[in-house]
Design an enzyme around this catalytic site. Structure first.
Site, PDB file in Angstrom:
ATOM      1  CG  ASP A 176      -1.788   1.156   1.401  1.00  0.00           C
ATOM      2  OD1 ASP A 176      -2.717   1.226   0.588  1.00  0.00           O
ATOM      3  OD2 ASP A 176      -1.589   1.998   2.297  1.00  0.00           O
ATOM      4  CD  GLU A 212       5.588 -21.183  -5.054  1.00  0.00           C
ATOM      5  OE1 GLU A 212       6.600 -21.576  -4.464  1.00  0.00           O
ATOM      6  OE2 GLU A 212       4.583 -21.880  -5.232  1.00  0.00           O
TER       7      GLU A 212
HETATM    8  C1  NOJ Z   1      -4.254   3.339  -0.471  1.00  0.00           C
HETATM    9  C2  NOJ Z   1      -5.438   2.479  -0.148  1.00  0.00           C
HETATM   10  O1  NOJ Z   1      -5.851   1.821  -1.308  1.00  0.00           O
HETATM   11  C3  NOJ Z   1      -6.483   3.408   0.419  1.00  0.00           C
HETATM   12  O2  NOJ Z   1      -7.748   2.781   0.523  1.00  0.00           O
HETATM   13  C4  NOJ Z   1      -5.994   3.909   1.735  1.00  0.00           C
HETATM   14  O3  NOJ Z   1      -6.907   4.845   2.258  1.00  0.00           O
HETATM   15  C5  NOJ Z   1      -4.622   4.589   1.603  1.00  0.00           C
HETATM   16  N1  NOJ Z   1      -3.727   3.865   0.765  1.00  0.00           N
HETATM   17  C6  NOJ Z   1      -3.969   4.722   2.939  1.00  0.00           C
HETATM   18  O4  NOJ Z   1      -3.588   3.462   3.419  1.00  0.00           O
END
Ligand code: NOJ
Length: 596
Positions: free
Chosen positions: A243, A310
């Site tokens: 993320d 993998e």
């Molecule tokens: C990207 C995520 O997809 C989103 O939903 C989130 O609010 C932000 N990053 C912060 O983690």
């Protein structure tokens, strides 16, 4: 040839000729996913990955919130659809300020979603169906309720103090907190610095105030995340989606960011009434690379019985050009992500043939030997209907989009509900909004609830998502847009998705053949060819307009008009073209055929 050069027609004509002449069709048996046959450890190369927002998929205990058992319950549906892997957005314990992206414990399951035993059962049941499970890995920030942050904010001398990004205010004195250290803005509005009275410093948060950023200059943070990865890898997960990964580092010199101006030289203002900044001091991708190399090495080596590579690392990336995206795969010998998201194709947000042709050509020619990961949708953006639909031909347009996604080379990622054509359904009133950015930014920014509504399983009450009160209302469109109505209907979008995915898995050219753009001056129809050694070429034409179109792809091949086609897939009701020189397409029509 540079990344952006269109491939010349002469090359296409020649390669197509050679291909048709070579009739040696080798039937390659598919290795069952989940087993370790030759090349199987690179299962992700042609993978179909399905994003699940667990909160909204299926609720089995009647509390109105989806859960892990709900996902397990629907594994047969996912298997029938043909997915290789599911990516779960965060289901770890969390105060749910950002619906799971604020994690308070990385090594557990939030009770709302179930238990660790439920998770293990999900992985085991998914494995039986050759479906892999990918977890979300949020390394940029934690919840402010995470034990590390509670420690960190408890005193300046706490050993965890340096796990987060703390600074004095500008002009701070013993009685005045001073101004925030920089002009940096949170992605979710307003200053990204939060004053903490107890220890009299500011902490940095790229996202919500309740999501303090970790300090990636601290080696202890690196070790902690490698341990977290190992924890989940040992439980059998197939990889992670990283993320907000470009935001790990900030400028240690604390320089202000520049203000973005419009074409008249006036500052751009965001939905929260703040100036838009250029991100130059808080989006330091260059510093991210060594961290990802370290994480990739961990994933590759944590278990001697697994093949290196993998376990897949996927990146949330919004790169602005193909060279930047190419860099996120890592330099030779220092691999990073196998599948950083290519958002340049799927987020063009306009059915513009030239733009699609250019971006698909970039993906084909600008990533070296790496595999593109295409996607059109996720839980942070309005769904496909709102970004590409015209209100009159939405199902046909969804077919167009799905065809670009699955008939292009690479891995394909799609979002739950895309396969039935779920529509973006934002809240009508501010008091109904659940996503905090929708409350802060209303009415300009309505938040992300509209793309997170419950999965529409049937036309029954609450779309069969829950027996309780759903956490977000079920859209009225569930009456006709639902799995039950579309299953078994040969003309439905669900049937189209299933057929396309089967072709992607079974047809040699569609599996991993090169993408070659055809008819490259056409501004109404996007056509391309998939070409793999020893297999018949496949041509694909998609009409990006509401008017019928006819394309002649024989111009791109030798002996115009002589090539016969075998239809693999076409818009319901369309006629079969007899040869390459006259492919007729209805409004937003699609044709996929094998050159015989
Ligand atoms: C990207 C995520 O997809 C989103 O939903 C989130 O609010 C932000 N990053 C912060 O983690």
């Amino acid at each position: 040839m540079t990344a952006k050069d269109p491939i010349s027609k002469k090359t296409i004509a020649c390669t197509m000729f050679c291909l048709i002449a070579a009739i040696a069709i080798v039937a390659h048996g598919q290795t069952a996913a989940g087993t370790k046959g030759p090349g199987e450890h690179q299962w992700w190369k042609n993978a179909v990955i399905y994003e699940i927002y667990p909160r909204s998929f299926e609720d089995t205990n009647g509390d109105g919130v989806g859960d892990l058992n709900g996902i397990t319950k629907q594994l047969d549906y996912l298997k029938e659809l043909g997915v290789d892997a599911i990516w779960l957005t965060p289901c770890y314990p969390s105060p749910q300020v950002d619906f799971g992206y604020d994690i308070s414990d990385y090594e557990n399951i939030d009770p709302q979603y179930g238990t660790m035993a439920d998770f293990d059962r999900l992985v085991a049941e998914a494995g039986k169906r050759h479906i892999r499970v990918i977890m979300d890995m949020v390394m940029n920030h934690t919840s402010d309720q995470h034990a590390w942050f509670l420690q960190s904010r408890s005193s300046r001398s706490n050993p965890y103090r340096d796990w987060y990004v703390w600074h004095d205010g500008k002009g701070e004195t013993s009685t005045d907190k001073g101004a925030p250290p920089t002009n940096w803005q949170s992605e979710f509005g307003h200053s990204s610095w939060q004053w903490d009275e107890k220890t009299r410093q500011y902490y940095y948060h790229k996202f919500y105030i309740q999501q303090p950023d970790l300090n990636w200059d601290n080696p202890a943070v690196h070790r902690a995340f490698k341990d977290i990865m190992d924890f989940w890898l040992k439980r059998g997960v197939a990889g992670f989606r990283f993320d907000a990964i470009g935001s790990l580092f900030e400028d240690p010199g604390l320089a202000d960011e520049g203000v973005v101006k419009d074409k008249n030289g006036n500052p751009l203002i965001d939905a929260y009434g703040e100036q838009v900044l250029d991100g130059s001091k808080t989006f330091l991708v260059a510093k991210m690379h060594p961290v990802i190399q370290e994480m990739r090495a961990e994933a590759d080596t944590f278990n001697a019985n697994a093949f290196p590579g993998e376990r897949v690392l996927i990146a949330e990336m919004y790169s602005s050009n193909i060279a930047d995206l190419a860099n996120t795969y890592g330099p030779p010998g220092k691999p990073e992500f196998q599948l950083p998201m290519d958002t340049q194709v799927g987020f063009i947000d306009k059915l513009d043939v030239a733009a699609f042709r250019a971006k698909l050509t970039d993906a084909e020619t600008g990533l070296g030997s790496h595999v593109p990961l295409l996607l059109f949708d996720n839980h942070d953006n309005p769904r496909i209907d709102m970004r590409y639909g015209d209100g009159a031909h939405d199902t046909d347009i969804q077919r167009v989009v799905a065809t670009v996604l699955f008939a292009s080379r690479g891995a394909a990622l799609f979002y739950y509900g895309d396969e039935i054509g779920m529509k973006t359904t934002p809240p009508a009133r501010k008091e109904d909004v659940k996503d905090p950015i929708g409350i802060a930014g209303w009415p300009k920014e309505k938040g992300r609830d509209g793309e997170r509504t419950p999965m529409q399983w049937s036309a029954a009450e609450h779309a069969d998502f829950t027996t309780g009160a759903p956490w977000l209302p079920v859209p009225l469109s569930a009456a006709s847009i639902n799995v039950k109505a579309e299953e078994g209907n040969p003309d439905s979008l669900l049937t189209w998705y299933t057929a396309l995915i089967r072709l992607k898995k079974s047809n040699r050219a569609l599996k991993d053949g090169a993408d070659i753009m055809l008819d490259t001056e056409n501004t109404k129809v996007l056509s391309w060819m998939r070409q793999a050694a020893g297999a018949p070429a496949v041509v694909i034409s998609v009409n990006f307009t509401a008017q019928p179109q006819t394309v002649n792809l024989a111009n791109d091949a030798p002996g115009a008009g002589t090539h016969k086609l075998k239809t693999l897939l076409k818009t319901p009701g369309a006629a079969d073209p007899s040869s390459l020189d006259q492919i007729q397409l209805g409004p937003f029509g699609v044709y996929v055929g094998e050159v015989q």
